[in-house]
Design an enzyme around this catalytic site. Structure first.
Site, PDB file in Angstrom:
ATOM      1  N   SER A  13       0.838  -1.191   0.000  1.00 51.76           N
ATOM      2  CA  SER A  13       0.000   0.000   0.000  1.00 51.76           C
ATOM      3  C   SER A  13       0.880   1.251   0.000  1.00 51.76           C
ATOM      4  O   SER A  13       1.657   1.481   0.938  1.00 51.76           O
ATOM      5  CB  SER A  13      -0.897   0.015   1.239  1.00 51.76           C
ATOM      6  N   HIS A  38      -1.417  -1.208  -4.075  1.00 54.00           N
ATOM      7  CA  HIS A  38      -2.702  -0.824  -3.480  1.00 54.00           C
ATOM      8  C   HIS A  38      -2.695   0.682  -3.247  1.00 54.00           C
ATOM      9  O   HIS A  38      -1.760   1.225  -2.661  1.00 54.00           O
ATOM     10  CB  HIS A  38      -2.862  -1.589  -2.165  1.00 54.00           C
ATOM     11  N   ASP A  40      -4.864   3.861  -1.682  1.00 55.76           N
ATOM     12  CA  ASP A  40      -5.942   4.177  -0.753  1.00 55.76           C
ATOM     13  C   ASP A  40      -6.480   5.578  -0.995  1.00 55.76           C
ATOM     14  O   ASP A  40      -5.817   6.567  -0.681  1.00 55.76           O
ATOM     15  CB  ASP A  40      -5.422   4.070   0.685  1.00 55.76           C
ATOM     16  N   MET A  42      -9.051   8.393   0.011  1.00 55.09           N
ATOM     17  CA  MET A  42      -9.869   8.778   1.182  1.00 55.09           C
ATOM     18  C   MET A  42     -10.388  10.195   0.998  1.00 55.09           C
ATOM     19  O   MET A  42      -9.627  11.092   0.623  1.00 55.09           O
ATOM     20  CB  MET A  42      -9.008   8.732   2.446  1.00 55.09           C
ATOM     21  N   HIS A  71      -8.486   1.368  -3.742  1.00 58.16           N
ATOM     22  CA  HIS A  71      -9.410   1.188  -2.609  1.00 58.16           C
ATOM     23  C   HIS A  71     -10.124   2.505  -2.371  1.00 58.16           C
ATOM     24  O   HIS A  71      -9.536   3.454  -1.847  1.00 58.16           O
ATOM     25  CB  HIS A  71      -8.578   0.746  -1.396  1.00 58.16           C
ATOM     26  N   MET A  73     -12.239   4.646  -0.448  1.00 56.92           N
ATOM     27  CA  MET A  73     -12.873   4.940   0.846  1.00 56.92           C
ATOM     28  C   MET A  73     -13.538   6.302   0.715  1.00 56.92           C
ATOM     29  O   MET A  73     -13.133   7.294   1.330  1.00 56.92           O
ATOM     30  CB  MET A  73     -11.815   4.908   1.968  1.00 56.92           C
ATOM     31  N   MET A 142     -11.898  -5.795   5.505  1.00 53.76           N
ATOM     32  CA  MET A 142     -11.001  -4.888   6.235  1.00 53.76           C
ATOM     33  C   MET A 142     -10.662  -5.488   7.595  1.00 53.76           C
ATOM     34  O   MET A 142     -11.551  -5.907   8.340  1.00 53.76           O
ATOM     35  CB  MET A 142     -11.672  -3.521   6.451  1.00 53.76           C
ATOM     36  N   GLY A 150      -0.856   1.535   9.613  1.00 48.79           N
ATOM     37  CA  GLY A 150      -0.129   1.322  10.860  1.00 48.79           C
ATOM     38  C   GLY A 150      -0.987   0.933  12.050  1.00 48.79           C
ATOM     39  O   GLY A 150      -0.537   1.021  13.190  1.00 48.79           O
ATOM     40  N   ASP A 180      -6.979  -6.304   4.442  1.00 46.41           N
ATOM     41  CA  ASP A 180      -6.300  -5.009   4.411  1.00 46.41           C
ATOM     42  C   ASP A 180      -6.330  -4.406   5.812  1.00 46.41           C
ATOM     43  O   ASP A 180      -7.405  -4.178   6.369  1.00 46.41           O
ATOM     44  CB  ASP A 180      -7.029  -4.104   3.408  1.00 46.41           C
ATOM     45  N   GLY A 181      -5.125  -4.182   6.348  1.00 43.19           N
ATOM     46  CA  GLY A 181      -5.018  -3.526   7.638  1.00 43.19           C
ATOM     47  C   GLY A 181      -4.282  -4.383   8.646  1.00 43.19           C
ATOM     48  O   GLY A 181      -4.726  -5.487   8.983  1.00 43.19           O
ATOM     49  N   GLY A 182      -3.116  -3.918   9.073  1.00 46.03           N
ATOM     50  CA  GLY A 182      -2.361  -4.635  10.094  1.00 46.03           C
ATOM     51  C   GLY A 182      -1.794  -5.962   9.624  1.00 46.03           C
ATOM     52  O   GLY A 182      -1.539  -6.852  10.439  1.00 46.03           O
TER      53      GLY A 182
HETATM   54  C1  DX5 Z   1      -6.380   1.640   5.812  1.00 47.58           C
HETATM   55  C2  DX5 Z   1      -5.988   1.336   4.410  1.00 47.58           C
HETATM   56  C3  DX5 Z   1      -4.875   0.368   4.278  1.00 47.58           C
HETATM   57  C4  DX5 Z   1      -3.567   0.820   4.881  1.00 47.58           C
HETATM   58  C5  DX5 Z   1      -2.892  -0.416   5.365  1.00 47.58           C
HETATM   59  O1  DX5 Z   1      -7.556   2.343   5.797  1.00 47.58           O
HETATM   60  O2  DX5 Z   1      -7.089   0.801   3.688  1.00 47.58           O
HETATM   61  O3  DX5 Z   1      -4.674  -0.032   2.918  1.00 47.58           O
HETATM   62  O4  DX5 Z   1      -2.734   1.490   3.979  1.00 47.58           O
HETATM   63  O5  DX5 Z   1      -1.787  -0.075   6.105  1.00 47.58           O
HETATM   64  P1  DX5 Z   1      -1.164  -1.093   7.163  1.00 47.58           P
HETATM   65  O6  DX5 Z   1      -0.776  -2.333   6.406  1.00 47.58           O
HETATM   66  O7  DX5 Z   1      -0.009  -0.357   7.733  1.00 47.58           O
HETATM   67  O8  DX5 Z   1      -2.230  -1.404   8.183  1.00 47.58           O
HETATM   68 ZN    ZN Z   2      -6.605  -0.013   1.699  1.00 50.17          ZN
END
Ligand code: DX5
Ligand code: ZN
Length: 231
Positions: A13, A38, A40, A42, A71, A73, A142, A150, A180-182
């Site tokens: 990402s 990826h 993001d 937003m 992605h 959002m 998610m 992070g 996606d996430g963590g």
């Molecule tokens: C969060 C994003 C993720 C983010 C993931 O809203 O959709 O794609 O960049 O970042 P990490 O892998 O650090 O959680």
């Molecule tokens: Zn994402």
């Protein structure tokens, strides 16, 4: 398809990369064996953060031939499908919570020629995508509350990954099942074990260690998880 035969995609990402050196981040991801990137998007409404729009997707598209996983959002995703497809997005992933008419969003995205994915926040039930499933190229579960990189992986979403795996298999779908996430070397195997095939990695790829080492470690961990799924 047997779990062991599935293609596993690592998608760094760019939200976690140095925005002033995205070319360097893209080159490092390619050299490290990333399968996709990826991006993001937003809007400050659907999530409490603002990132970037189609112009940045276009700039990335000009520098790589990797698939671009966009992605969205954002609210009213259907309205922006054309702009992100024209910018070079390969797959446009919208949130089912962001649209009153998710089937309409699927149609609008497919009409652009892009692939379509549907994303679920951690607290959204899998049932919300069931009626769309046969049309989707990707289901995104998610594993953090969307908005920031992070954050810590939420293990409570794993049953939803398993449910999605079972439902996709039941209809013979080869859609990507994304998390996606963590996602880190500690968590990626858990998701693979539940049948995920597509792994978005932000801070676990772009950090103070070399990107190629990070990707190698993630690849090893995801392969181990997928092997556990086969057993
Ligand atoms: C969060 C994003 C993720 C983010 C993931 O809203 O959709 O794609 O960049 O970042 P990490 O892998 O650090 O959680
Ligand atoms: Zn994402």
């Amino acid at each position: 398809m047997p779990a062991g035969a599935r293609r596993l995609t690592l998608a760094p990402s760019l939200l976690s990369a140095d925005f002033a050196d995205l070319s360097g981040a893209i080159r490092a991801a390619e050299a490290g064996g990333a399968d996709a990137l990826h991006l993001d998007v937003m809007d400050g409404h659907f999530v409490p953060n603002i990132s970037f729009g189609p112009a940045l997707v276009r700039a990335v598209r000009a520098r790589t031939s990797l698939p671009l996983d966009v992605h969205l959002m954002i609210e009213r995703p259907a309205q922006y499908a054309d702009a992100f497809a024209k910018a070079g997005g390969t797959t446009l992933v919208f949130h089912v919570e962001a649209s009153d008419a998710p089937a309409e969003a699927v149609r609008a995205i497919l009409a652009t020629g892009a692939k379509v994915g549907a994303a679920l926040r951690p607290d959204t039930n899998f049932e919300h995508v069931v009626s769309l499933l046969s049309k989707l190229d990707q289901v995104l579960v998610m594993s953090v509350h969307p908005g920031f990189s992070g954050q810590k992986f939420l293990p409570d979403v794993l049953p939803k990954v398993s449910a999605a795996r079972a439902a996709l298999d039941a209809i013979g779908s080869t859609a990507d099942l994304s998390v996606d996430g963590g996602i880190t070397v500690e968590t990626i195997g858990l998701a693979a074990e539940c049948g995920a095939t597509f792994f978005v990695c932000g801070n676990s790829v772009f950090n103070s260690a070399p990107v190629s080492d990070n990707l190698k470690n993630l690849r090893r961990a995801v392969d181990e998880g997928a092997r556990r799924a086969v057993r």
